[in-house]
Write an enzyme that holds these catalytic residues in place. Sequence first.
Site, PDB file in Angstrom:
ATOM      1  N   SER A  44      11.407  51.122  68.970  1.00 24.80           N
ATOM      2  CA  SER A  44      10.935  50.028  69.828  1.00 24.80           C
ATOM      3  C   SER A  44       9.458  50.169  70.171  1.00 24.80           C
ATOM      4  O   SER A  44       8.890  51.261  70.134  1.00 24.80           O
ATOM      5  CB  SER A  44      11.731  49.991  71.131  1.00 24.80           C
TER       6      SER A  44
HETATM    7  N1  SAH Z   1      16.212  54.055  70.471  1.00 24.14           N
HETATM    8  C1  SAH Z   1      15.689  54.104  69.123  1.00 24.14           C
HETATM    9  C2  SAH Z   1      15.511  52.745  68.512  1.00 24.14           C
HETATM   10  C3  SAH Z   1      16.773  52.257  68.075  1.00 24.14           C
HETATM   11  S1  SAH Z   1      16.926  50.885  66.998  1.00 24.14           S
HETATM   12  C4  SAH Z   1      14.393  54.889  69.046  1.00 24.14           C
HETATM   13  O1  SAH Z   1      13.868  55.296  70.083  1.00 24.14           O
HETATM   14  O2  SAH Z   1      13.929  55.114  67.934  1.00 24.14           O
HETATM   15  C5  SAH Z   1      18.644  50.640  67.297  1.00 24.14           C
HETATM   16  C6  SAH Z   1      19.554  51.689  66.726  1.00 24.14           C
HETATM   17  O3  SAH Z   1      20.872  51.365  67.144  1.00 24.14           O
HETATM   18  C7  SAH Z   1      19.584  51.713  65.196  1.00 24.14           C
HETATM   19  O4  SAH Z   1      19.280  52.969  64.728  1.00 24.14           O
HETATM   20  C8  SAH Z   1      21.017  51.300  64.873  1.00 24.14           C
HETATM   21  O5  SAH Z   1      21.543  51.936  63.733  1.00 24.14           O
HETATM   22  C9  SAH Z   1      21.762  51.732  66.125  1.00 24.14           C
HETATM   23  N2  SAH Z   1      23.041  51.069  66.374  1.00 24.14           N
HETATM   24  C10 SAH Z   1      23.392  49.781  66.146  1.00 24.14           C
HETATM   25  N3  SAH Z   1      24.666  49.574  66.513  1.00 24.14           N
HETATM   26  C11 SAH Z   1      25.142  50.756  66.990  1.00 24.14           C
HETATM   27  C12 SAH Z   1      26.406  51.192  67.513  1.00 24.14           C
HETATM   28  N4  SAH Z   1      27.465  50.368  67.615  1.00 24.14           N
HETATM   29  N5  SAH Z   1      26.517  52.481  67.910  1.00 24.14           N
HETATM   30  C13 SAH Z   1      25.482  53.353  67.800  1.00 24.14           C
HETATM   31  N6  SAH Z   1      24.293  53.002  67.295  1.00 24.14           N
HETATM   32  C14 SAH Z   1      24.109  51.721  66.906  1.00 24.14           C
END
Ligand code: SAH
Length: 230
Positions: free
Chosen positions: A81
Site C-alpha cells: 500500500s
Molecule cells: N499489507 C501488505 C499489502 C497487502 S496487499 C503490505 O504491507 O505489503 C493485500 C494482500 O492480501 C495480498 O498479498 C493478498 O494476497 C492478500 N489476501 C487477499 N485475500 C486474502 C485472504 N482471504 N486471506 C489472507 N490474505 C489475503
Amino acid sequence: MKSLIIILIALFTSLSLVQSDEFRYKRERMVRHQIEGRGISDESTLKAMKNVQRHLFVPEELKQNAYDDRPLPIGYGQTISQPYIVAYMTEIILPRKGQKVLEIGTGSGYQAAVLAEIVDTVYTIEIITELSNSAEQRLKKLNYKNVYVKNADGYYGWKEAAPFDAIVVTAAAEFVPPPLVEQLKDGGKMIIPVGSPFLNQNLVLIEKKKNKVTSKNLIPVRFVPFTRGK
Ligand code: SAH
C-alpha cells in the site's frame, strides 16, 4: 598495492553509507511530506514509519521508488500500500505497547513490521503461499521476533490467538467477515476496506463496545481484492 586496496575499501564503505543515508533521507522526507503533511500526528505511528526500511520490502528493481507517494507491485498481482494509507490505518487503531494485533493480507510484510514496531505481538495471515513465505523470511532477517505469519484464508481469523486489541485488513472485502468481528476484543477496533473489487471501496472502522458493534465509513480507497479459498 596495499594502499590501493585500502583506498578501494574506504571508497566502497563510504558509497554504501551514502546509499543507506540516501534511503534515510528519502524516508524522513516521505514521513514529513506524505504523512505528517496530511495530518497524521500519532507519535508512535510516525516513529514506526521512520524506522521501518520500506525499500527492503519492495522488489529489488523498485527500491528507488520505495518512498514514492503510491502503492507498488510486489508480484502475484498484489501491491504494497501507499505509505500514507499504511500510516492512516496504523494511527486509526491507536496501537500501543502491550497490545496484540491481527493483520489480514501480509503481502510484503511492511504493514506488519510497522505495527510490530509499536505493539507487543502481530499475527498476520497471507493467502498466497509464495508471498507468505517470503514475508516470513524477510521479517525474520530483519529481526522482527514479535510477528507470526500464517499461510491461510484470513476470513476465519486466527482463533487460537484471539481476542485481538485491533484487526487490520489490507485487502478489500465485499462484507466484513463475521469471524473477524468475533475475534475482536471488547473495546477493540478493526479497520477494513469494504466494497466491490477495484472500485467504490471505503475504509471502514468497526468498533466493539460492550458487545455492541458499530461501523463508520472513513475515506474512499482502492485495495486489491480479498480472495477466498485455501
Ligand atoms: N499489507 C501488505 C499489502 C497487502 S496487499 C503490505 O504491507 O505489503 C493485500 C494482500 O492480501 C495480498 O498479498 C493478498 O494476497 C492478500 N489476501 C487477499 N485475500 C486474502 C485472504 N482471504 N486471506 C489472507 N490474505 C489475503
